[in-house]
Design a protein around this motif. Structure first.
Motif, PDB file in Angstrom:
ATOM      1  N   ARG A 125       3.989   5.443  -5.911  1.00  0.00           N
ATOM      2  CA  ARG A 125       3.461   5.255  -7.537  1.00  0.00           C
ATOM      3  C   ARG A 125       2.307   6.524  -7.786  1.00  0.00           C
ATOM      4  O   ARG A 125       2.763   6.953  -8.866  1.00  0.00           O
ATOM      5  N   ALA A 126       1.325   6.235  -7.094  1.00  0.00           N
ATOM      6  CA  ALA A 126       0.430   7.315  -7.459  1.00  0.00           C
ATOM      7  C   ALA A 126       0.802   8.556  -7.360  1.00  0.00           C
ATOM      8  O   ALA A 126       0.661   9.393  -8.224  1.00  0.00           O
ATOM      9  N   GLU A 128       2.727   9.719 -10.387  1.00  0.00           N
ATOM     10  CA  GLU A 128       1.847  10.027 -11.400  1.00  0.00           C
ATOM     11  C   GLU A 128       1.245  11.579 -11.305  1.00  0.00           C
ATOM     12  O   GLU A 128       1.043  12.427 -12.176  1.00  0.00           O
ATOM     13  N   ASN A 129       0.495  11.683  -9.997  1.00  0.00           N
ATOM     14  CA  ASN A 129      -0.279  12.673  -9.971  1.00  0.00           C
ATOM     15  C   ASN A 129      -0.226  13.319  -8.523  1.00  0.00           C
ATOM     16  O   ASN A 129      -1.334  12.873  -7.666  1.00  0.00           O
ATOM     17  N   ALA A 146       2.239   2.008  -3.161  1.00  0.00           N
ATOM     18  CA  ALA A 146       0.950   2.412  -4.245  1.00  0.00           C
ATOM     19  C   ALA A 146       0.695   3.898  -4.081  1.00  0.00           C
ATOM     20  O   ALA A 146       0.612   4.647  -4.888  1.00  0.00           O
ATOM     21  N   TYR A 147       1.006   4.222  -2.913  1.00  0.00           N
ATOM     22  CA  TYR A 147       1.011   5.836  -2.619  1.00  0.00           C
ATOM     23  C   TYR A 147       2.238   6.348  -3.329  1.00  0.00           C
ATOM     24  O   TYR A 147       2.084   7.377  -4.062  1.00  0.00           O
ATOM     25  N   ARG A 176       0.718  -1.072   0.026  1.00  0.00           N
ATOM     26  CA  ARG A 176       0.011   0.019   0.152  1.00  0.00           C
ATOM     27  C   ARG A 176       0.955   1.242   0.173  1.00  0.00           C
ATOM     28  O   ARG A 176       0.676   2.367  -0.817  1.00  0.00           O
ATOM     29  N   LEU A 191      -3.509  15.066  -6.957  1.00  0.00           N
ATOM     30  CA  LEU A 191      -4.643  14.217  -6.634  1.00  0.00           C
ATOM     31  C   LEU A 191      -4.565  13.506  -5.481  1.00  0.00           C
ATOM     32  O   LEU A 191      -5.405  13.194  -4.597  1.00  0.00           O
ATOM     33  N   VAL A 192      -3.098  12.843  -5.267  1.00  0.00           N
ATOM     34  CA  VAL A 192      -2.953  12.143  -4.033  1.00  0.00           C
ATOM     35  C   VAL A 192      -3.018  12.886  -2.670  1.00  0.00           C
ATOM     36  O   VAL A 192      -3.497  12.632  -1.611  1.00  0.00           O
ATOM     37  N   GLY A 193      -2.583  14.313  -2.754  1.00  0.00           N
ATOM     38  CA  GLY A 193      -2.790  15.048  -1.699  1.00  0.00           C
ATOM     39  C   GLY A 193      -4.121  15.353  -1.319  1.00  0.00           C
ATOM     40  O   GLY A 193      -4.769  15.430  -0.109  1.00  0.00           O
ATOM     41  N   ALA A 194      -5.111  15.527  -2.616  1.00  0.00           N
ATOM     42  CA  ALA A 194      -6.278  15.626  -2.216  1.00  0.00           C
ATOM     43  C   ALA A 194      -7.307  14.642  -1.657  1.00  0.00           C
ATOM     44  O   ALA A 194      -8.330  14.645  -1.146  1.00  0.00           O
ATOM     45  N   PHE A 195      -6.509  13.342  -1.707  1.00  0.00           N
ATOM     46  CA  PHE A 195      -7.020  12.297  -0.870  1.00  0.00           C
ATOM     47  C   PHE A 195      -6.700  12.251   0.469  1.00  0.00           C
ATOM     48  O   PHE A 195      -7.070  11.571   1.434  1.00  0.00           O
ATOM     49  N   GLY A 196      -6.040  13.222   0.986  1.00  0.00           N
ATOM     50  CA  GLY A 196      -5.630  13.421   2.606  1.00  0.00           C
ATOM     51  C   GLY A 196      -4.087  12.796   2.676  1.00  0.00           C
ATOM     52  O   GLY A 196      -3.734  12.832   3.886  1.00  0.00           O
ATOM     53  N   VAL A 197      -3.471  12.608   1.772  1.00  0.00           N
ATOM     54  CA  VAL A 197      -2.178  12.041   1.993  1.00  0.00           C
ATOM     55  C   VAL A 197      -1.428  13.149   1.999  1.00  0.00           C
ATOM     56  O   VAL A 197      -1.309  14.076   1.176  1.00  0.00           O
ATOM     57  N   ASN A 198      -0.375  13.049   3.027  1.00  0.00           N
ATOM     58  CA  ASN A 198       0.710  14.092   3.112  1.00  0.00           C
ATOM     59  C   ASN A 198       2.021  13.987   2.058  1.00  0.00           C
ATOM     60  O   ASN A 198       2.919  13.259   2.543  1.00  0.00           O
TER      61      ASN A 198
END
Lengths: 306, 237
Positions: A189-190, A193-194, A186-187, A183, A197-204
């Motif tokens: 790799r994501a 790419e973007n 996956a963060y 997992r 968007l990953v930040g907008a999911f709440g990831v620092n």
């Protein structure tokens, strides 16, 4: 009656005109070099993948890993096994500081600025160590548990060299597993790419970027500790290696994790074989391959086309 | 948590910029808990920019955005997400290097009460069969389902959807419409950017018409038929 298999092999080598000891000796040397190419290009690939920074300080950070191991031993008596853990942590922490204070200011600029900054850092770090320790090299003993070697019949395998190959394989494959199969990976790799968007999911994401740089630098330092007993600990040890490692990364494909690992080990072996069959070309064979790959497949053997 | 007026989201005088380009010129709107509200308008009116500003993705913004009792105008996107707002972005934002399952499980759980994976597969049965495929190998409709599904898991109760029906076949549009209606029944609050006002009319409670970066009209869905000529004028249909 047919000759036994060992006899067949010996006959084959005689036909080629190469003593098996020489061939396997060079293959082992190639594998050792390949281990360092793989570890270093893996760190570069991880950093480039997420940060888009070509980390030219990687060679200096590899050298720092070896020097920190040497300092731990000579200044406070901490030996090889603890150095394998502590040195990457210490050098990785300096990487975290460098990323926070300097590299993070360059993300919105062209790749070239990151390359220039880290190139400058490499020169400064090497200069500081050269000033302090000279360039003649400092010895670092092989740990007593790994002294000696094994007679395999067709060649003599020093234990420490076997350990370096196994350790770097395990480290490389573990890193690949974490990035491609977990997992956390996956963060990563994501975010490659973007990141928005990953930040907008709440990831620092900024913290993830900092830790990734620290991890890449720690990998370089770990390679440095592994290298310390084989090569002398020298301020220029990273500068000599990093150019070849960049060629390895270009051949594998920038940002490709498995590409960095396979290409690292593969090119080490190719270099070893070249040393046996055409020694004059052994120091340039990797660059010749790089030129061909750039012409035929510019994104690298394992890279994605842009 | 709603404010004194009962709104979950209140936007006042929202200004937004892309670099030096001033795009939002004082947006005002409010969304009550459990409502489905659409932003209608022509291309370039500022609908997507509004969504990006609400989510904190638009870096340069001023004014006031109060969400769940918190002023979010100065917060980073990750902090706004942690308050329970989620985005289904334009063009879906499916990650090519991740499998469908990895895409689905990517957004971290923000709060308890998200929709479970089994329930998601009931809503979107296709996803169950494609779990190991690369995310971007899905059809456009399946990618849209995945983009919606992954934020339902997180426990976020407010979802910003940017043109979820764009480029999809009518049968898929209907499925997305049914999904939005089910989410509304379950109490989700949804802000929907749409060009397709017929689709918007089938799912929304209210519509804001956006032009040149500000809201120029507000129409309750029940009054949409009566205001059709006016709406056609706004949208240039």
């Amino acid at each position: 009656m047919a000759p036994p298999p060992a006899e067949k092999v010996r006959t084959m080598f005689e036909l080629l005109g190469i003593p098996p000891q020489a061939l396997f000796g060079q293959l082992l040397l190639g594998l050792i070099n390949g281990s360092f190419y793989a570890l270093l290009s893996l760190g570069l690939a991880v950093i480039f993948g997420l940060l888009n920074i070509i980390n030219f300080a990687h060679g200096a950070q590899y050298m720092m890993g070896a020097f920190v191991a040497w300092m731990l031993l000579n200044y406070i008596g901490i030996g090889y096994w603890w150095a394998l853990i502590l040195s990457p942590l210490i050098v990785g922490a300096t990487g975290v500081i460098i990323e926070r204070l300097m590299i993070s200011r360059l993300y919105k600029l062209d790749h070239l600025y990151g390359l220039l900054l880290t190139f400058g850092l490499a020169l400064i770090i090497q200069g500081l160590f050269r000033d302090q320790y000279g360039i003649s090299g400092l010895p670092y003993q092989i740990p007593s548990q790994l002294a000696g070697g094994q007679n395999l019949g067709f060649m003599f395998l020093p234990n420490y060299r076997g350990w370096v190959v196994v350790a770097s394989l395990v480290i490389c494959l573990s890193t690949w597993y974490v990035i491609e199969r977990t997992r956390l990976g996956a963060y990563l790799r994501a975010a490659t790419e973007n990141p928005t968007l990953v930040g907008a999911f709440g990831v620092n994401v900024p913290r993830m970027i900092t830790l990734t740089y620290g991890f890449g630098v720690a990998l370089a330092a770990l390679a440095g500790v592994l290298a310390a007993p084989i090569y002398s600990v020298n301020p220029n040890m990273g500068a000599d290696l990093i150019i070849v490692v960049f060629a390895v990364v270009v051949i594998g494909g920038m940002g490709s994790i498995m590409g960095a690992i396979i290409t690292g080990f593969g090119l080490g072996l190719v270099e070893g074989l070249t040393r046996v069959f055409y020694p004059e070309a052994s120091s340039v064979v990797i660059f010749v391959i790089m030129a061909i790959v750039l012409l035929v497949k510019p994104a690298g053997l394992f890279g994605r086309e842009a | 948590m709603t404010d004194a007026s009962g709104s979950l989201l209140t936007v006042e005088n929202l200004q937004g910029w892309y670099g030096e380009s001033h795009v939002l010129h004082g947006m005002n709107l409010h969304v009550r808990e459990g409502e489905v509200v659409t932003l209608l308008g022509r291309n370039g009116a500022g609908k997507t920019t509004t969504i990006l500003a609400l989510m904190g993705i638009l870096a340069k913004r001023t004014g006031s955005i109060r969400f769940a009792g918190t002023e979010t105008i100065g917060l980073a996107a990750r902090q706004i997400a942690r308050l329970g707002m989620a985005i289904v972005p334009e063009e879906r934002g499916i990650f090519a290097s991740l499998s469908v399952e990895e895409n689905l499980m990517l957004p971290p759980t923000i709060k308890p009460g998200g929709i479970g994976v089994e329930q998601i597969f009931e809503l979107f049965p296709n996803l169950r069969e494609r779990l190991t495929s690369q995310g971007t190998k899905l059809s456009g409709g399946e990618q849209q389902m995945l983009a919606i599904a992954r934020v339902l898991r997180t426990g976020s109760r407010m979802i910003l959807m940017d043109e979820p029906t764009e480029g999809l076949a009518p049968v898929i549009v209907q499925q997305i419409g049914r999904t939005i209606s089910r989410l509304k029944e379950q109490g989700f609050t949804i802000v929907l950017v749409e060009q397709n006002f017929r689709f918007a009319a089938s799912v929304a409670d209210r519509h804001y018409v956006v032009e040149q970066g500000r809201v120029i009209d507000e129409i309750a869905n029940a009054e949409l038929e009566r205001n059709m000529d006016k709406l056609h004028g706004y949208l240039g249909v």
